[in-house]
Write a protein that holds these residues in place. Sequence first.
Motif, mmCIF file in Angstrom:
data_model
loop_
_atom_site.group_PDB
_atom_site.id
_atom_site.type_symbol
_atom_site.label_atom_id
_atom_site.label_comp_id
_atom_site.label_asym_id
_atom_site.label_seq_id
_atom_site.Cartn_x
_atom_site.Cartn_y
_atom_site.Cartn_z
ATOM 1 N N UNK A 3 -6.895 -41.994 -7.383
ATOM 2 C CA UNK A 3 -6.692 -41.591 -8.771
ATOM 3 C C UNK A 3 -7.728 -40.603 -9.273
ATOM 4 N N UNK A 4 -8.958 -40.707 -8.804
ATOM 5 C CA UNK A 4 -10.011 -39.855 -9.344
ATOM 6 C C UNK A 4 -11.124 -39.667 -8.337
ATOM 7 N N UNK A 5 -11.729 -38.519 -8.385
ATOM 8 C CA UNK A 5 -12.929 -38.234 -7.607
ATOM 9 C C UNK A 5 -14.014 -37.894 -8.610
ATOM 10 N N UNK A 6 -15.024 -38.732 -8.686
ATOM 11 C CA UNK A 6 -16.067 -38.522 -9.690
ATOM 12 C C UNK A 6 -17.223 -37.748 -9.093
ATOM 13 N N UNK A 7 -17.634 -36.707 -9.804
ATOM 14 C CA UNK A 7 -18.810 -35.928 -9.435
ATOM 15 C C UNK A 7 -19.823 -36.029 -10.564
ATOM 16 N N UNK A 8 -21.077 -36.291 -10.232
ATOM 17 C CA UNK A 8 -22.137 -36.304 -11.236
ATOM 18 C C UNK A 8 -22.629 -34.881 -11.457
ATOM 19 N N UNK A 9 -22.713 -34.478 -12.702
ATOM 20 C CA UNK A 9 -23.143 -33.119 -13.018
ATOM 21 C C UNK A 9 -24.283 -33.158 -14.016
ATOM 22 N N UNK A 10 -25.083 -32.091 -14.061
ATOM 23 C CA UNK A 10 -26.260 -32.055 -14.930
ATOM 24 C C UNK A 10 -25.997 -31.379 -16.267
ATOM 25 N N UNK A 11 -24.915 -30.608 -16.370
ATOM 26 C CA UNK A 11 -24.595 -29.906 -17.609
ATOM 27 C C UNK A 11 -23.084 -29.967 -17.792
ATOM 28 N N UNK A 12 -22.626 -30.903 -18.608
ATOM 29 C CA UNK A 12 -21.196 -31.153 -18.731
ATOM 30 C C UNK A 12 -20.404 -29.937 -19.226
ATOM 31 N N UNK A 13 -20.804 -29.266 -20.329
ATOM 32 C CA UNK A 13 -20.030 -28.101 -20.773
ATOM 33 C C UNK A 13 -19.943 -27.012 -19.705
ATOM 34 N N UNK A 14 -21.032 -26.785 -18.978
ATOM 35 C CA UNK A 14 -21.026 -25.774 -17.919
ATOM 36 C C UNK A 14 -20.022 -26.133 -16.829
ATOM 37 N N UNK A 15 -19.995 -27.398 -16.419
ATOM 38 C CA UNK A 15 -19.094 -27.818 -15.351
ATOM 39 C C UNK A 15 -17.644 -27.806 -15.809
ATOM 40 N N UNK A 16 -17.393 -28.246 -17.045
ATOM 41 C CA UNK A 16 -16.026 -28.204 -17.575
ATOM 42 C C UNK A 16 -15.534 -26.765 -17.598
ATOM 43 N N UNK A 17 -16.378 -25.839 -18.035
ATOM 44 C CA UNK A 17 -15.999 -24.425 -18.058
ATOM 45 C C UNK A 17 -15.717 -23.907 -16.646
ATOM 46 N N UNK A 18 -16.532 -24.318 -15.677
ATOM 47 C CA UNK A 18 -16.336 -23.864 -14.294
ATOM 48 C C UNK A 18 -14.980 -24.315 -13.760
#
Length: 279
Positions: A3-18
């Motif tokens: 259902x989901x693959x979770x990745x930990x990120x350090x900057x949420x807005x940056x990753x969402x934009x990517x």
Amino acid sequence: MIDAIRLRVTNLPRSVDFYQTHLGMSRVTLFPESGTAFLKYPNSPLCTGILLEQRRNNEPALSVASPQDVTQGYSHLAIAVPEIEFAYYRLNQLGHELLPCIEPSQRNLLDPDGHCIRLMEYDAMFTTGKSEPWEHASVQRVSLRVRDPQQSLQFYRRTLGFNLLLEQSSFQHGATHYLVGYPESRQGVRSPTEVTLTSTVLELQYIWKGEDEPNFEYRVDASCGFVGLRVYESFLAPLKARLHSEGMGIIDTASGIVFHDPEGYPWQVEAHSIASTSP
């Protein structure tokens, strides 16, 4: 289904934009207070409910390894598209460096936090005819490195009900790849690009060299990521009983359970009713 693959990120807005701007995903939900966003490909022909969950990492340092680092347990997640050259062209336009991988026709791409994304092409009965290459893209698989493939295969087949779809060894690269999935995934396939048109699958990657050293360990902690499994409510209790019978620890959550596979990888299981269609 996965259902989901979770990745930990350090900057949420940056990753969402990517993932939205550069890889064509759509944001489903965003929870700024918990640092969590859910994204998916809305027109995916491979699956209907695969989500990518990103969480801001509140720890001092993020555990990230390059694709060449064989100590990293989470190897990569694969995104499949029907026209791979179109995807490469668009990413080059956006200034991304595409890294070579084992298959000559495939490329690796690193997200802003260094997580490895493998781009691959699947056999399609159509071409997109669109201005973007992600119109019919899908999260195709997640790859985990294992030290004991037979133990892992037994667990995923007997306990979680996966089918072995493909076993492929490469003497040139010193590795064996096992692709497992649920019954809706196609069987009797000849290559990873043929594996499924209906469901995301799990790759267990066994590297022949290095794992035999006594002190060798993969990094499998949740700071790298984890995989989510979605099951019907009626399946949750038998699954818990099966895990208990095998001596595996279980953590109950509001909507399911969390457990670790024989290699130490964390899985989060979410239960839903048959009438429910949204994760």
